[in-house]
Design a protein around this motif. Structure first.
Motif, PDB file in Angstrom:
ATOM      1  N   ILE A 129       0.861  -1.191   0.000  1.00 10.57           N
ATOM      2  CA  ILE A 129       0.000   0.000   0.000  1.00 10.57           C
ATOM      3  C   ILE A 129       0.899   1.243   0.000  1.00 10.57           C
ATOM      4  O   ILE A 129       1.827   1.322   0.811  1.00 10.57           O
ATOM      5  CB  ILE A 129      -0.876   0.063   1.282  1.00 10.57           C
ATOM      6  CG1 ILE A 129      -1.573  -1.267   1.529  1.00 10.57           C
ATOM      7  CG2 ILE A 129      -1.889   1.204   1.214  1.00 10.57           C
ATOM      8  CD1 ILE A 129      -2.183  -1.367   2.919  1.00 10.57           C
ATOM      9  N   PRO A 130       0.622   2.230  -0.867  1.00  9.24           N
ATOM     10  CA  PRO A 130       1.389   3.481  -0.807  1.00  9.24           C
ATOM     11  C   PRO A 130       1.276   4.082   0.596  1.00  9.24           C
ATOM     12  O   PRO A 130       0.199   4.084   1.187  1.00  9.24           O
ATOM     13  CB  PRO A 130       0.704   4.368  -1.847  1.00  9.24           C
ATOM     14  CG  PRO A 130       0.023   3.418  -2.771  1.00  9.24           C
ATOM     15  CD  PRO A 130      -0.359   2.231  -1.945  1.00  9.24           C
ATOM     16  N   LYS A 131       2.395   4.573   1.117  1.00  9.40           N
ATOM     17  CA  LYS A 131       2.421   4.962   2.538  1.00  9.40           C
ATOM     18  C   LYS A 131       2.903   6.402   2.709  1.00  9.40           C
ATOM     19  O   LYS A 131       3.865   6.833   2.071  1.00  9.40           O
ATOM     20  CB  LYS A 131       3.322   3.996   3.311  1.00  9.40           C
ATOM     21  CG  LYS A 131       4.668   3.833   2.649  1.00  9.40           C
ATOM     22  CD  LYS A 131       5.407   2.586   3.078  1.00  9.40           C
ATOM     23  CE  LYS A 131       6.761   2.491   2.388  1.00  9.40           C
ATOM     24  NZ  LYS A 131       6.728   2.514   0.916  1.00  9.40           N
ATOM     25  N   ASP A 188       6.478   7.345   1.108  1.00 12.47           N
ATOM     26  CA  ASP A 188       6.276   7.852  -0.257  1.00 12.47           C
ATOM     27  C   ASP A 188       6.003   9.349  -0.290  1.00 12.47           C
ATOM     28  O   ASP A 188       5.954   9.955  -1.365  1.00 12.47           O
ATOM     29  CB  ASP A 188       5.106   7.114  -0.918  1.00 12.47           C
ATOM     30  CG  ASP A 188       5.399   5.630  -1.051  1.00 12.47           C
ATOM     31  OD1 ASP A 188       6.528   5.301  -1.441  1.00 12.47           O
ATOM     32  OD2 ASP A 188       4.520   4.807  -0.726  1.00 12.47           O
ATOM     33  N   GLY A 189       5.761   9.937   0.873  1.00 10.30           N
ATOM     34  CA  GLY A 189       5.509  11.380   0.930  1.00 10.30           C
ATOM     35  C   GLY A 189       5.178  11.776   2.359  1.00 10.30           C
ATOM     36  O   GLY A 189       4.824  10.915   3.175  1.00 10.30           O
ATOM     37  N   ILE A 190       5.315  13.075   2.647  1.00 10.96           N
ATOM     38  CA  ILE A 190       5.024  13.550   4.003  1.00 10.96           C
ATOM     39  C   ILE A 190       4.082  14.751   3.939  1.00 10.96           C
ATOM     40  O   ILE A 190       4.365  15.743   3.262  1.00 10.96           O
ATOM     41  CB  ILE A 190       6.324  13.942   4.741  1.00 10.96           C
ATOM     42  CG1 ILE A 190       7.261  12.729   4.804  1.00 10.96           C
ATOM     43  CG2 ILE A 190       6.008  14.451   6.156  1.00 10.96           C
ATOM     44  CD1 ILE A 190       8.573  12.972   5.485  1.00 10.96           C
ATOM     45  N   SER A 214      20.001  14.707  -0.048  1.00  8.84           N
ATOM     46  CA  SER A 214      20.934  13.577  -0.002  1.00  8.84           C
ATOM     47  C   SER A 214      20.434  12.505   0.973  1.00  8.84           C
ATOM     48  O   SER A 214      20.775  11.346   0.857  1.00  8.84           O
ATOM     49  CB  SER A 214      22.322  14.049   0.410  1.00  8.84           C
ATOM     50  OG  SER A 214      22.298  14.435   1.773  1.00  8.84           O
ATOM     51  N   VAL A 215      19.617  12.897   1.940  1.00  9.15           N
ATOM     52  CA  VAL A 215      19.104  11.926   2.908  1.00  9.15           C
ATOM     53  C   VAL A 215      17.877  11.231   2.332  1.00  9.15           C
ATOM     54  O   VAL A 215      17.696  10.023   2.441  1.00  9.15           O
ATOM     55  CB  VAL A 215      18.723  12.621   4.239  1.00  9.15           C
ATOM     56  CG1 VAL A 215      18.244  11.602   5.246  1.00  9.15           C
ATOM     57  CG2 VAL A 215      19.888  13.420   4.775  1.00  9.15           C
ATOM     58  N   SER A 216      16.993  12.025   1.728  1.00 12.88           N
ATOM     59  CA  SER A 216      15.774  11.415   1.202  1.00 12.88           C
ATOM     60  C   SER A 216      15.155  12.320   0.152  1.00 12.88           C
ATOM     61  O   SER A 216      15.087  13.537   0.327  1.00 12.88           O
ATOM     62  CB  SER A 216      14.785  11.234   2.352  1.00 12.88           C
ATOM     63  OG  SER A 216      13.471  11.320   1.892  1.00 12.88           O
ATOM     64  N   TYR A 217      14.715  11.676  -0.913  1.00 16.54           N
ATOM     65  CA  TYR A 217      13.940  12.457  -1.863  1.00 16.54           C
ATOM     66  C   TYR A 217      12.487  12.056  -1.672  1.00 16.54           C
ATOM     67  O   TYR A 217      11.967  11.135  -2.274  1.00 16.54           O
ATOM     68  CB  TYR A 217      14.404  12.203  -3.301  1.00 16.54           C
ATOM     69  CG  TYR A 217      13.607  13.023  -4.268  1.00 16.54           C
ATOM     70  CD1 TYR A 217      13.826  14.395  -4.364  1.00 16.54           C
ATOM     71  CD2 TYR A 217      12.598  12.445  -5.018  1.00 16.54           C
ATOM     72  CE1 TYR A 217      13.048  15.173  -5.197  1.00 16.54           C
ATOM     73  CE2 TYR A 217      11.815  13.232  -5.861  1.00 16.54           C
ATOM     74  CZ  TYR A 217      12.049  14.582  -5.942  1.00 16.54           C
ATOM     75  OH  TYR A 217      11.273  15.354  -6.754  1.00 16.54           O
ATOM     76  N   CYS A 218      11.852  12.757  -0.783  1.00 15.87           N
ATOM     77  CA  CYS A 218      10.504  12.352  -0.395  1.00 15.87           C
ATOM     78  C   CYS A 218       9.590  13.566  -0.587  1.00 15.87           C
ATOM     79  O   CYS A 218       9.861  14.628  -0.021  1.00 15.87           O
ATOM     80  CB  CYS A 218      10.606  11.934   1.073  1.00 15.87           C
ATOM     81  SG  CYS A 218       9.089  11.513   1.830  1.00 15.87           S
ATOM     82  N   PRO A 219       8.555  13.474  -1.421  1.00 14.65           N
ATOM     83  CA  PRO A 219       7.706  14.651  -1.650  1.00 14.65           C
ATOM     84  C   PRO A 219       7.090  15.184  -0.345  1.00 14.65           C
ATOM     85  O   PRO A 219       6.679  14.403   0.507  1.00 14.65           O
ATOM     86  CB  PRO A 219       6.609  14.137  -2.569  1.00 14.65           C
ATOM     87  CG  PRO A 219       7.126  12.884  -3.149  1.00 14.65           C
ATOM     88  CD  PRO A 219       8.088  12.306  -2.163  1.00 14.65           C
ATOM     89  N   ILE A 451      -2.287   9.844  -5.228  1.00 15.95           N
ATOM     90  CA  ILE A 451      -2.783   8.541  -4.736  1.00 15.95           C
ATOM     91  C   ILE A 451      -3.566   7.860  -5.848  1.00 15.95           C
ATOM     92  O   ILE A 451      -3.454   6.666  -6.086  1.00 15.95           O
ATOM     93  CB  ILE A 451      -3.747   8.701  -3.527  1.00 15.95           C
ATOM     94  CG1 ILE A 451      -3.104   9.444  -2.383  1.00 15.95           C
ATOM     95  CG2 ILE A 451      -4.242   7.346  -3.047  1.00 15.95           C
ATOM     96  CD1 ILE A 451      -4.082   9.633  -1.217  1.00 15.95           C
ATOM     97  N   ARG A 452      -4.396   8.661  -6.512  1.00 21.75           N
ATOM     98  CA  ARG A 452      -5.256   8.097  -7.563  1.00 21.75           C
ATOM     99  C   ARG A 452      -4.440   7.447  -8.666  1.00 21.75           C
ATOM    100  O   ARG A 452      -4.823   6.433  -9.227  1.00 21.75           O
ATOM    101  CB  ARG A 452      -6.125   9.222  -8.148  1.00 21.75           C
ATOM    102  CG  ARG A 452      -7.546   8.829  -8.390  1.00 21.75           C
ATOM    103  CD  ARG A 452      -8.381  10.003  -8.876  1.00 21.75           C
ATOM    104  NE  ARG A 452      -9.083  10.713  -7.812  1.00 21.75           N
ATOM    105  CZ  ARG A 452     -10.126  10.232  -7.158  1.00 21.75           C
ATOM    106  NH1 ARG A 452     -10.599   9.048  -7.451  1.00 21.75           N
ATOM    107  NH2 ARG A 452     -10.691  10.930  -6.205  1.00 21.75           N
ATOM    108  N   THR A 453      -3.279   8.038  -8.956  1.00 20.82           N
ATOM    109  CA  THR A 453      -2.503   7.516 -10.093  1.00 20.82           C
ATOM    110  C   THR A 453      -1.402   6.550  -9.661  1.00 20.82           C
ATOM    111  O   THR A 453      -0.683   6.040 -10.505  1.00 20.82           O
ATOM    112  CB  THR A 453      -1.884   8.690 -10.890  1.00 20.82           C
ATOM    113  OG1 THR A 453      -1.165   9.516  -9.957  1.00 20.82           O
ATOM    114  CG2 THR A 453      -2.912   9.493 -11.614  1.00 20.82           C
ATOM    115  N   SER A 454      -1.257   6.329  -8.342  1.00 17.00           N
ATOM    116  CA  SER A 454      -0.120   5.478  -7.914  1.00 17.00           C
ATOM    117  C   SER A 454      -0.497   3.991  -8.024  1.00 17.00           C
ATOM    118  O   SER A 454      -1.640   3.619  -8.095  1.00 17.00           O
ATOM    119  CB  SER A 454       0.304   5.803  -6.490  1.00 17.00           C
ATOM    120  OG  SER A 454      -0.736   5.527  -5.593  1.00 17.00           O
TER     121      SER A 454
END
Ligand code: UDP
Length: 454
Positions: A129-131, A188-190, A214-219, A451-454
């Motif tokens: 599940i996308p998280k 997957d995002g915050i 450099s630590v995280s590429y998180c949207p 979310i809809r497109t993931s």
């Protein structure tokens, strides 16, 4: 096939977590037509969260699943810090949440967990599940979270005056905190409870700063302010009292859902209020003998002693025409939105901060624990919407004369005028962020689209 999206949100124990999660859930359900299931983790069957939900249930457009309370007494001792307790409480509740997810008829399209729920990662991965994380506070603390694993390596010794769990590397809470911040970077995002205009530099840095990347590429999705709507009960004694007061004349005093003061500090505060001769509403709790967060997991429980014998002798009689003393819990959003309220002594919890700003109320910043010291610095030095004591309240007693002086400063000085103007501007900026086309409105739409497109 039902094409409605289904999102589950896990709320950590504590009113400061449950309230914004409910607002987020309601917003996703009503604005985006998403089916929302909220898992609430509580400490026991008479938890404040459950009492709160009973009263608000009819206005909630989401499904609530109470995770049965878990007994963690064998896993903690009298030295275990609140941060560690919260991590353990959520950890122990995970098997129950896992079976809840496994038995859902409508498959989940996304799972959102708030701050202490990041331990759910393996379950989200197991079910594919996308998280997402919901960071219930500001972007500044989020940047610190994201960078913590680097700080852990690069800095030796203790970091004073930042976030409580960072301060003592020999305590279990430091290691729980470090793990939590590392888990943050695997989502997957915050979503964060702030808005672009309030923290433009920091939100920009979170998206493009090289070190952070450099630590995280998180949207990052700044979608705040999330604040519950006002629900006035005209029969409420506090509201009736406020109705009789002059506009902007009342000082509201509260230290969040679980903040407590020492006996000496309660006495100084009582004298400070009395000496100031201003109208007040004070939400009081019996004094703490240990930390400043001792009522956190039992915030609207009863004051078992049933008396106010910790207040100075004769205080209630002398101030009976001046103020209201409310035990344990008050309807804060309704109070702050009332026209008679003009100032707020606040522990700077992020929800309280947002509620104050969105009601246009200047603050006296009185931080106690967690990231509240950072919040108080932001409110006083950066945003100019608060003043604060010369001493840090957790380190030294704030004396009655200083309290009286701070209340006076926020009354009718030049400084008060500029603070009132600053908070008014932020109130408008918060409203703009949430209206159609505003930054937080658009960001939430973008999140839903993802979310809809993931
Ligand atoms: N709250 C309330 N009445 C009280 C104390 C707190 O309604 O007497 C609410 C407050 O409005 C806020 C939340 O509880 O929404 C507290 O969250 P915050 O982040 O300010 O502080 P915390 O309690 O997490 O330290």
């Amino acid at each position: 096939m039902d094409s409605t999206l289904h999102v589950a949100i896990v709320s950590s124990p504590g009113m400061g977590h449950l309230i914004p999660v409910l607002v987020l859930g309601n917003r996703l359900a009503t604005h985006h037509n998403i089916k929302i299931t909220i898992f609430t983790i509580t400490t026991n069957s008479s938890s404040p969260e459950i009492e709160f939900l009973k009263k608000f249930n009819e206005k909630i457009t989401v499904e609530i699943i109470h995770v049965p309370s878990v007994d963690i007494s064998h896993l903690i001792d009298s030295h275990t810090k609140l941060f560690t307790q919260l991590r353990i409480l959520v950890r122990e509740a995970l098997p129950e949440i896992r079976s809840g997810i496994a038995s859902m008829n409508h498959r989940l399209d996304a799972l959102i967990v708030d701050i202490f729920g990041t331990q759910i990662l393996p379950i989200a991965e197991e079910f594919n599940i996308p998280k997402y994380v919901f960071h219930p506070t500001n972007a500044w603390s989020l940047a610190l979270f994201m960078y913590q694993q680097v700080l852990d390596q690069e800095i030796e010794g203790e970091s004073d005056d930042v976030m409580d769990p960072m301060m003592d590397r020999s305590d279990q809470q430091y290691h729980e905190y470090l793990k939590l911040t590392m888990e943050y970077t695997c989502f997957d995002g915050i979503l964060t409870n702030t808005w672009e205009d309030l923290e433009s530099e920091t939100t920009k840095a979170l998206r493009s700063n090289e070190k952070l990347q450099s630590v995280s590429y998180c949207p990052i999705y700044p979608i705040g302010p999330l604040r519950r709507t006002v629900d006035i009960n005209e029969h409420d004694e506090v509201i009736q009292w406020l109705n009789k007061q002059n506009q902007k004349s009342v000082l509201y005093v509260s230290f969040g859902s679980g903040g407590t003061l020492s006996s000496e500090q309660i006495i100084e505060l009582a004298w400070g209020l009395e000496l100031s001769q201003q109208k007040f509403i004070w939400v009081v709790r019996p004094p703490s003998h240990g930390g400043t967060d001792s009522a956190y997991l039992n915030s609207n429980g009863n004051d078992t002693r049933g008396t106010f014998d910790y207040l100075p002798e004769g205080f209630l009689t002398r101030t009976k025409d001046m103020g209201l003393v409310v035990p344990m819990w008050a309807q804060q959003v309704e109070i702050l939105s009332h026209l008679s309220v003009g100032r707020f002594i606040s522990h700077c919890g992020w929800n309280s901060t947002i509620e104050s700003i969105t009601s246009g109320i200047p603050m006296i910043a009185w931080p106690l624990h967690a990231e509240q010291k950072m919040n108080s610095t932001m409110l006083t030095e950066e945003l100019g919407v608060a003043i604060r004591p010369r001493v840090l309240p957790t380190k030294k007693l704030v004396k009655r004369e200083e309290i009286q002086e701070m209340v006076r400063i926020l009354m009718d000085t030049k400084e008060a005028k500029s603070i009132r103007e600053n908070v008014k501007k932020l109130k408008i900026s918060a409203e703009n962020a949430l209206t159609k086309g505003g930054s937080s409105y658009n960001t939430l739409c973008e999140f839903v689209k993802n979310i809809r497109t993931s």
